[in-house]
Design an enzyme around this catalytic site. Structure first.
Site, PDB file in Angstrom:
ATOM      1  N   ASN A  66     -10.398  -2.880   2.370  1.00 45.11           N
ATOM      2  CA  ASN A  66     -10.043  -2.854   0.966  1.00 45.11           C
ATOM      3  C   ASN A  66     -11.361  -2.507   0.010  1.00 45.11           C
ATOM      4  OD1 ASN A  66      -7.294  -3.325   1.233  1.00 45.11           O
ATOM      5  ND2 ASN A  66      -7.486  -5.619   0.777  1.00 45.11           N
ATOM      6  N   HIS A  89      -4.175   1.096  11.729  1.00 46.31           N
ATOM      7  CA  HIS A  89      -3.710  -0.257  12.643  1.00 46.31           C
ATOM      8  C   HIS A  89      -5.438  -0.701  12.860  1.00 46.31           C
ATOM      9  CE1 HIS A  89      -2.689  -3.358  15.092  1.00 46.31           C
ATOM     10  NE2 HIS A  89      -2.223  -2.667  16.029  1.00 46.31           N
ATOM     11  N   HIS A 125       0.826  -1.248  -0.216  1.00 48.61           N
ATOM     12  CA  HIS A 125       0.147  -0.056   0.046  1.00 48.61           C
ATOM     13  C   HIS A 125       0.917   1.299  -0.105  1.00 48.61           C
ATOM     14  CE1 HIS A 125      -3.686  -2.141   0.731  1.00 48.61           C
ATOM     15  NE2 HIS A 125      -3.168  -2.968   1.242  1.00 48.61           N
TER      16      HIS A 125
HETATM   17 FE1  HDD Z   1      -2.638  -4.723   5.325  1.00 52.73          FE
HETATM   18  C1  HDD Z   1      -1.300  -1.996   5.129  1.00 52.73           C
HETATM   19  C2  HDD Z   1      -5.587  -3.541   4.182  1.00 52.73           C
HETATM   20  C3  HDD Z   1      -3.933  -8.031   5.211  1.00 52.73           C
HETATM   21  C4  HDD Z   1       0.204  -6.140   6.844  1.00 52.73           C
HETATM   22  N1  HDD Z   1      -3.349  -3.164   4.694  1.00 52.73           N
HETATM   23  C5  HDD Z   1      -2.541  -1.919   4.736  1.00 52.73           C
HETATM   24  C6  HDD Z   1      -3.315  -0.841   4.375  1.00 52.73           C
HETATM   25  C7  HDD Z   1      -4.469  -1.314   4.228  1.00 52.73           C
HETATM   26  C8  HDD Z   1      -4.744  -2.670   4.222  1.00 52.73           C
HETATM   27  C9  HDD Z   1      -5.661  -0.595   3.434  1.00 52.73           C
HETATM   28  C10 HDD Z   1      -2.707   0.456   3.957  1.00 52.73           C
HETATM   29  C11 HDD Z   1      -3.069   1.494   5.187  1.00 52.73           C
HETATM   30  C12 HDD Z   1      -2.724   2.988   4.797  1.00 52.73           C
HETATM   31  O1  HDD Z   1      -3.082   3.631   4.105  1.00 52.73           O
HETATM   32  O2  HDD Z   1      -1.762   3.340   5.421  1.00 52.73           O
HETATM   33  N2  HDD Z   1      -4.389  -5.645   4.587  1.00 52.73           N
HETATM   34  C13 HDD Z   1      -5.548  -4.911   4.729  1.00 52.73           C
HETATM   35  C14 HDD Z   1      -6.656  -5.655   4.435  1.00 52.73           C
HETATM   36  C15 HDD Z   1      -6.233  -7.091   4.471  1.00 52.73           C
HETATM   37  C16 HDD Z   1      -4.889  -7.092   5.053  1.00 52.73           C
HETATM   38  C17 HDD Z   1      -7.975  -5.571   4.113  1.00 52.73           C
HETATM   39  C18 HDD Z   1      -6.841  -8.505   4.704  1.00 52.73           C
HETATM   40  C19 HDD Z   1      -7.946  -8.524   5.027  1.00 52.73           C
HETATM   41  N3  HDD Z   1      -1.984  -6.518   5.992  1.00 52.73           N
HETATM   42  C20 HDD Z   1      -2.552  -7.926   5.985  1.00 52.73           C
HETATM   43  C21 HDD Z   1      -2.034  -9.003   6.394  1.00 52.73           C
HETATM   44  C22 HDD Z   1      -0.945  -8.319   7.171  1.00 52.73           C
HETATM   45  C23 HDD Z   1      -0.932  -6.989   6.664  1.00 52.73           C
HETATM   46  C24 HDD Z   1      -2.438 -10.349   6.817  1.00 52.73           C
HETATM   47  C25 HDD Z   1       0.326  -9.075   7.981  1.00 52.73           C
HETATM   48  C26 HDD Z   1      -0.002  -9.978   8.708  1.00 52.73           C
HETATM   49  N4  HDD Z   1      -0.891  -4.100   5.950  1.00 52.73           N
HETATM   50  C27 HDD Z   1       0.028  -4.676   6.520  1.00 52.73           C
HETATM   51  C28 HDD Z   1       1.137  -3.906   6.859  1.00 52.73           C
HETATM   52  C29 HDD Z   1       0.806  -2.410   6.302  1.00 52.73           C
HETATM   53  C30 HDD Z   1      -0.358  -2.633   5.856  1.00 52.73           C
HETATM   54  C31 HDD Z   1       2.536  -4.305   6.411  1.00 52.73           C
HETATM   55  C32 HDD Z   1       1.841  -1.655   5.470  1.00 52.73           C
HETATM   56  C33 HDD Z   1       1.746  -0.522   5.739  1.00 52.73           C
HETATM   57  C34 HDD Z   1       1.240  -0.326   7.068  1.00 52.73           C
HETATM   58  O3  HDD Z   1       0.510  -1.565   7.294  1.00 52.73           O
HETATM   59  O4  HDD Z   1       0.930   0.718   7.670  1.00 52.73           O
HETATM   60  O5  HDD Z   1       1.496  -3.891   8.132  1.00 52.73           O
END
Ligand code: HDD
Length: 719
Positions: free
Chosen positions: A151, A342, A78
């Site tokens: 999402n 978060h 993202h």
């Molecule tokens: Fe995630 C970012 C949505 C599964 C780990 N995620 C992130 C963002 C969105 C989502 C919208 C961007 C937020 C922003 O604008 O800063 N993610 C989802 C959805 C998931 C999902 C809808 C499943 C239903 N994500 C998911 C899993 C993991 C992560 C299973 C890890 C175990 N996601 C992250 C992250 C991020 C992230 C690495 C990257 C940047 C952040 O968190 O702040 O922690």
């Protein structure tokens, strides 16, 4: 600590006054970071006019050092995003189900900050990648920050967070050559997917037009997981969250998406920014599907499985409030880049379920902020601050902003009078839902998660014919870019479990045969000591064959608000004809731009000067929703002699957009252009959405329809 206050359209002056962290340089001297006024920002300090620069130049060194450190690590996923401020207003109290303060009183407004994103690409990648879109909403409630990090697709690729790093490694550019950027059309992604049958439902969505939205303002949002709501009596229900855009759900064509990426890779970011600047505030209704706890096991799927939806036919979506985005950020980095979402930012009355994907996310998001924002104090960055007071015994760390007074930073204490003290439930204290747990500690997946295909089939069956074609085309495109034949074959095998005709058509496009004994029966994600036979994916017979909510063909098509219409004009344009269409279009909320062979002014037939908005050099039909050619024989003739104008219309035709003209303009329509071949003539379905009457009502209706996909059958117009 300063509080975020206003959510109205242009409150900047007021916000600056209220918030000492805001900086407005209007009327101010240039200074160093220590507040020293600078008298020369053009030259470094030198030993003589032509001499070496002196190390003592602390002004130069401060400036360069700060510049050298301007970038922070981009988000691992993202990374590419755009955001806006706004507010959420409740229509209907949810008191019966939750004690969350912001869901109690109809009319209550809660400030929000929303960040939309693509998933796979880097920070500078194109907006129009075929990808899932992030839809993350931060509610600044009076009880603390609540983040709904969702999402634009209601399901996910995998069922367990354990697989997330694998998924992301597979979709990101390949590690040896960092190719391709912001694209899933490559071997490693499809290698992983072809061995991961649980991803098939998500793949249907990702290969549908949902993955190439027309606008961030025209897509749905979903909380994806099943969450819990808890009321004052500690009674819990399950809930799924939905965002429904008031402008309907619309997409572009894949060929168009690729061209937009070249013409304006900031297309979605610009569209969101401009809509808000123009006062056309994007709006979504918040919907909830509420499921009583007693119904947890009543469905043919597991509510905890994030690869499943709860069809709206089974549990209707109740619209409980509206979110309006009405203010662009003042500073991209400070707000959009530094915002930290978060799923674990909760308020009393909302809680998690045991969805194993959600459970893993609860660890990941704080952890990633530590590496991205560099400090456990990321909550002190203005965009992340709670509007509810923050008091605890956490102290110090990199870049600490809060100056905690007093000598007490522990609890229990007597020196501080016991403060800060714990809050009882009646005082708004958070307590987790007391879910009963009595089970063995085990590393395994529930068999209730094994149905990998039924809802993929439900999604495919629910699509209109053009949408089905688009899925077939998208899969053929993506797998066509895959170089390893065995991966393509495995994917065709998996597709046979979704729909045989789908598999057959994709196989034909790839020059493959549909295998008789599909490989899907071997699920490759089996633990080392697991018996592969026990891990075969299942297909449950669903009671529902089709769900109308899953097809974008059923979306609202009653408005042309914020649609962009190109008017093609040249010297001699009929001013009356131009105004007869432009005025009603603008009155209906559309934006009209006048495109001509050159910039400056065009002389109308009546001799008046008409200012031009863009020339054919900078404009492109893929950046507009529809095209109109006003009358004026001389103008039309000039456009006919302008290859870019002819191409403009043909491209709009190819992408199934509304095309309108006054009687003179007919000559410019596809099939009428000079040098036409017989094959360039358009026939019956090809006429859909072409309005040659000059009638504004008819044209507005055509624009509101968004696209005339039936024209795709007519693939004879080159563009
Ligand atoms: Fe995630 C970012 C949505 C599964 C780990 N995620 C992130 C963002 C969105 C989502 C919208 C961007 C937020 C922003 O604008 O800063 N993610 C989802 C959805 C998931 C999902 C809808 C499943 C239903 N994500 C998911 C899993 C993991 C992560 C299973 C890890 C175990 N996601 C992250 C992250 C991020 C992230 C690495 C990257 C940047 C952040 O968190 O702040 O922690």
């Amino acid at each position: 600590m300063a509080k975020r206050k206003s959510t109205t359209s242009k409150p900047n002056a007021k916000l600056i006054e209220l918030d000492p962290d805001r900086s407005d340089a209007t009327g101010q001297f240039l200074t160093t970071n220590q507040g020293l006024k600078i008298n020369d920002n053009q030259n470094s300090l030198k030993a003589g006019e032509r001499g070496a620069t002196l190390l003592e130049d602390f002004i130069l060194r401060e400036k360069i050092t700060h510049f050298d450190h301007e970038r922070i690590p981009e988000r691992i996923v993202h990374a590419r995003g755009s955001a806006a401020h706004g507010y959420f207003e409740l229509y209907e109290s949810l008191k019966e189900f939750t004690k969350a303060g912001f869901l109690q009183d109809p009319g209550k407004r809660t400030p929000v900050f929303v960040r939309f994103s693509t998933v796979a690409g880097s920070r500078g990648s194109t907006d129009l990648a075929r990808d899932v879109r992030g839809f993350a909403v931060k509610f600044y409630t009076e009880e603390g920050v609540y983040d709904l990090v969702g999402n634009n697709i209601p399901v996910f690729f995998i069922q367990d967070a354990m697989k997330f790093p694998d998924l992301v490694h597979a979709v990101k550019p390949e590690p040896h050559n960092e190719i391709p950027q912001a694209a899933s059309a490559h071997d490693t992604f499809w290698d992983f997917i072809s061995l991961m049958p649980e991803s098939m439902h998500m793949i249907m969505w990702a290969m549908s037009d949902r993955a190439i939205p027309r606008s961030l303002r025209m897509m749905e949002g979903f909380g994806v997981h099943t969450f819990r709501l808890i009321n004052e009596n500690d009674k819990s229900v399950f809930v799924k969250f939905h965002w429904k855009p008031l402008l309907g759900v619309h997409s572009v064509a894949w060929d168009e998406a690729q061209r937009i990426s070249g013409k304006d890779c900031d297309f979605h970011r610009r569209d969101l920014w401009e809509a808000i600047e123009n006062g056309a505030f994007p709006e979504w209704e918040l919907g909830v599907q509420i499921i009583p706890e007693k119904d947890e096991h009543k469905f043919e799927f597991d509510l905890l499985d994030p690869t499943k939806i709860v069809p709206e036919e089974l549990v209707p979506v109740r619209r409980i409030g509206k979110m309006t985005l009405n203010r662009n950020p003042d500073n991209f980095f400070a707000e959009t880049e530094q915002v930290a979402f978060h799923p674990g930012h909760l308020v009393p009355g909302i809680d998690f379920t045991n969805d194993p994907l959600l459970q893993g996310r609860l660890f990941s998001y704080t952890d990633t902020q530590l590496s991205r924002l560099g400090s456990a104090n990321f909550h002190e960055i203005p965009i992340n601050r709670s509007v509810a007071p923050v008091h605890n015994n956490q102290r110090d760390g990199h870049m600490r902003q809060t100056i905690n007074t007093g000598r007490v930073s522990y609890q229990p204490n007597s020196l501080g009078g016991g403060c800060p003290f714990q809050a009882k439930a009646a005082e708004g204290g958070f307590s987790s839902y007391a879910e009963k747990i009595d089970s063995k500690k085990i590393r395994a997946r529930s068999r209730s998660f094994f149905d990998n295909f039924s809802q993929a089939t439900l999604f495919f069956n629910s699509q209109s014919e053009p949408e089905k074609h688009h899925i077939i085309d998208a899969l053929s495109f993506e797998l066509g870019k895959v170089e390893t034949i065995a991966i393509r074959e495995r994917m065709v095998s998996l597709l046979t479990q979704v729909d045989k005709s789908l598999a057959g058509k994709v196989a034909a496009n790839l020059g493959l045969a549909v295998p008789k004994n599909p490989d899907f029966q071997v699920n490759h994600s089996v633990p080392a000591d697991g018996d592969p036979k026990k891990f075969q994916p299942l297909k449950t017979k669903m009671s529902l064959e089709k769900s109308d909510a899953l097809s974008m063909a059923n979306t609202i098509k009653n408005s042309i608000k914020t649609r962009k219409i190109a008017f093609l004009i040249a010297d001699g344009v009929d001013q009356k004809s131009l105004a007869a269409m432009k005025t009603p279009l603008e009155a209906s909320g559309a934006t009209v731009q006048l495109i001509a062979p050159r910039l400056g002014v065009i002389k109308s037939r009546e001799g008046k000067q008409i200012p031009v908005d863009q020339s054919f050099l900078t404009a492109a039909s893929v950046l507009f929703d529809a095209v109109y050619v006003p009358g004026g024989e001389k103008s039309v003739q000039a456009l006919l002699n302008e290859p870019a104008a002819v191409h403009f219309i043909r491209e709009a035709y190819k992408h199934c957009k509304a095309i309108g003209c006054d009687s003179d303009g007919k000559k410019l329509l596809p099939g009428s252009a000079p040098g036409k071949q017989k094959s360039a003539r358009i026939t019956a379905p090809g006429h859909a959405g072409i309005i040659t009457s000059g009638n504004a009502k008819e044209f507005i209706k055509a624009v509101a329809n968004h696209r005339f996909w039936e024209r795709e059958a007519e693939r004879k117009i080159p563009a």
